[in-house]
Design an enzyme around this catalytic site. Structure first.
Site, PDB file in Angstrom:
ATOM      1  N   CYS A  45      83.271  -3.838 -45.342  1.00  0.00           N
ATOM      2  CA  CYS A  45      82.969  -4.776 -44.330  1.00  0.00           C
ATOM      3  C   CYS A  45      84.124  -4.157 -43.349  1.00  0.00           C
ATOM      4  O   CYS A  45      83.145  -4.223 -41.968  1.00  0.00           O
ATOM      5  CB  CYS A  45      83.758  -6.139 -44.104  1.00  0.00           C
ATOM      6  SG  CYS A  45      82.655  -6.918 -45.270  1.00  0.00           S
TER       7      CYS A  45
HETATM    8  C1  BEZ Z   1      84.022  -4.714 -49.050  1.00  0.00           C
HETATM    9  O1  BEZ Z   1      83.455  -5.442 -47.892  1.00  0.00           O
HETATM   10  O2  BEZ Z   1      84.783  -3.438 -49.406  1.00  0.00           O
HETATM   11  C2  BEZ Z   1      83.674  -5.639 -49.892  1.00  0.00           C
HETATM   12  C3  BEZ Z   1      83.780  -7.911 -50.390  1.00  0.00           C
HETATM   13  C4  BEZ Z   1      83.215  -8.171 -51.214  1.00  0.00           C
HETATM   14  C5  BEZ Z   1      83.240  -7.655 -52.478  1.00  0.00           C
HETATM   15  C6  BEZ Z   1      82.907  -5.847 -52.624  1.00  0.00           C
HETATM   16  C7  BEZ Z   1      83.446  -5.065 -51.433  1.00  0.00           C
END
Ligand code: BEZ
Length: 221
Positions: A45
Site C-alpha cells: 500500500c
Molecule cells: C501490503 O500492503 O503490503 C499488504 C497488506 C495486507 C496484506 C498483505 C500485504
C-alpha cells in the site's frame, strides 16, 4: 453490497486527510477514481500511494479526481503519510478516506470474506461525471496495482463515452480504434468521413477520433 457497472455509486460522508468528504459532492461533475487499501503501515500500500501521488498530474490532465480509502482513522493516515513521503519521495497529494468502522468498505463490497473478514481487498472504481460506475477492478492484498493501466483505461472510457468506438487489446491513446458493431457501414460513412479499414465485416478500424483533434489544435494555435 456489490456495485455493478452502470450503477450510481453509493454516496457517503467520511473523514479524510483533507477533512470531511461527502462523496457525491466531492465528485462534482468530474471523473473520479476511488481505490481501497487493506491497511495503513503495510508495504505494498505504501508503494501504491506513492505511485498515485507521482501520477497525480496525469489524472489531473484527464480531469479525473483520485481518492484512496483505508480502514484506519485519520490520525493513523497522517502518521503513515510521513512514511510515504520518506520512502517513496513524494507527498500524499490527494485525500485518503478514513473508514475505521468499515461503513464505506461494506457499502461498496470492498470486504471479501474469503480473503479477509476485516481488511479490504484492493478495489478500484472508475466513476463518470454522472456518478455512475464505468469500470471496477479487484486485486488481492498481495498484488500491487499498475496505475498506468488505470490511466489507460480512463483514456478508453473517456474516448468511448464520446464516440461510437471501442478500444482494442493493449490500446494506447492515439492508436487506431474499432468501430462498434452496432454502427452500420452507412452510419460509419457519416461518422468517419475519412474512411476506415475493414479486416472483417465485424472488425473495422479507424484512427483515434480525438487524436486528430489534438494535432489540428496544436497546428492551428
Ligand atoms: C501490503 O500492503 O503490503 C499488504 C497488506 C495486507 C496484506 C498483505 C500485504
Amino acid at each position: 453490497m456489490t456495485v455493478q457497472l452502470g450503477d450510481t455509486v453509493p454516496d457517503f460522508e467520511a473523514d479524510s486527510t483533507e477533512g470531511p468528504i461527502r462523496f457525491h459532492e466531492w465528485i462534482d461533475g468530474s471523473w473520479a477514481v476511488l481505490f481501497s487499501h487493506p491497511k495503513d503501515f503495510t508495504p505494498v500500500c505504501t508503494t501504491e500511494l506513492g505511485a498515485v501521488a507521482k501520477l497525480k498530474p496525469e489524472f489531473d490532465r484527464r480531469g479525473t479526481k483520485v481518492i484512496g480509502l483505508s480502514v484506519d482513522p485519520v490520525s493513523d493516515h497522517e502518521r503513515w503519510a510521513a512514511d510515504i513521503e520518506q520512502t517513496q519521495g513524494v507527498a500524499l497529494n490527494f485525500p485518503l478516506l478514513a473508514d475505521p468502522d468499515r461503513e464505506v468498505a461494506e457499502l461498496y463490497g470492498m470486504i471479501h470474506p474469503n480473503a479477509s473478514d476485516t481488511l479490504t481487498v484492493r478495489s478500484v472504481y472508475i466513476i463518470g461525471p454522472d456518478k455512475k460506475l464505468k469500470l471496477s477492478l479487484t486485486y488481492p492484498a498481495s498484488t500491487g496495482r499498475n496505475f498506468e493501466e488505470i490511466l489507460r483505461a480512463i483514456d478508453s472510457l473517456q474516448l468511448t463515452a464520446n464516440h461510437a468506438v471501442a478500444t482494442p487489446a493493449d490500446w494506447q491513446s492515439g492508436e487506431d480504434v474499432i468501430i462498434v458493431p452496432s454502427v452500420s457501414d452507412a452510419e460509419a460513412r457519416e461518422k468517419f468521413p475519412g474512411g476506415w479499414t475493414t479486416l472483417k465485416p465485424y472488425l473495422r478500424t479507424v484512427p483515434d477520433p480525438e487524436h486528430g483533434k489534438e494535432a489540428s489544435a496544436k497546428a492551428c494555435c
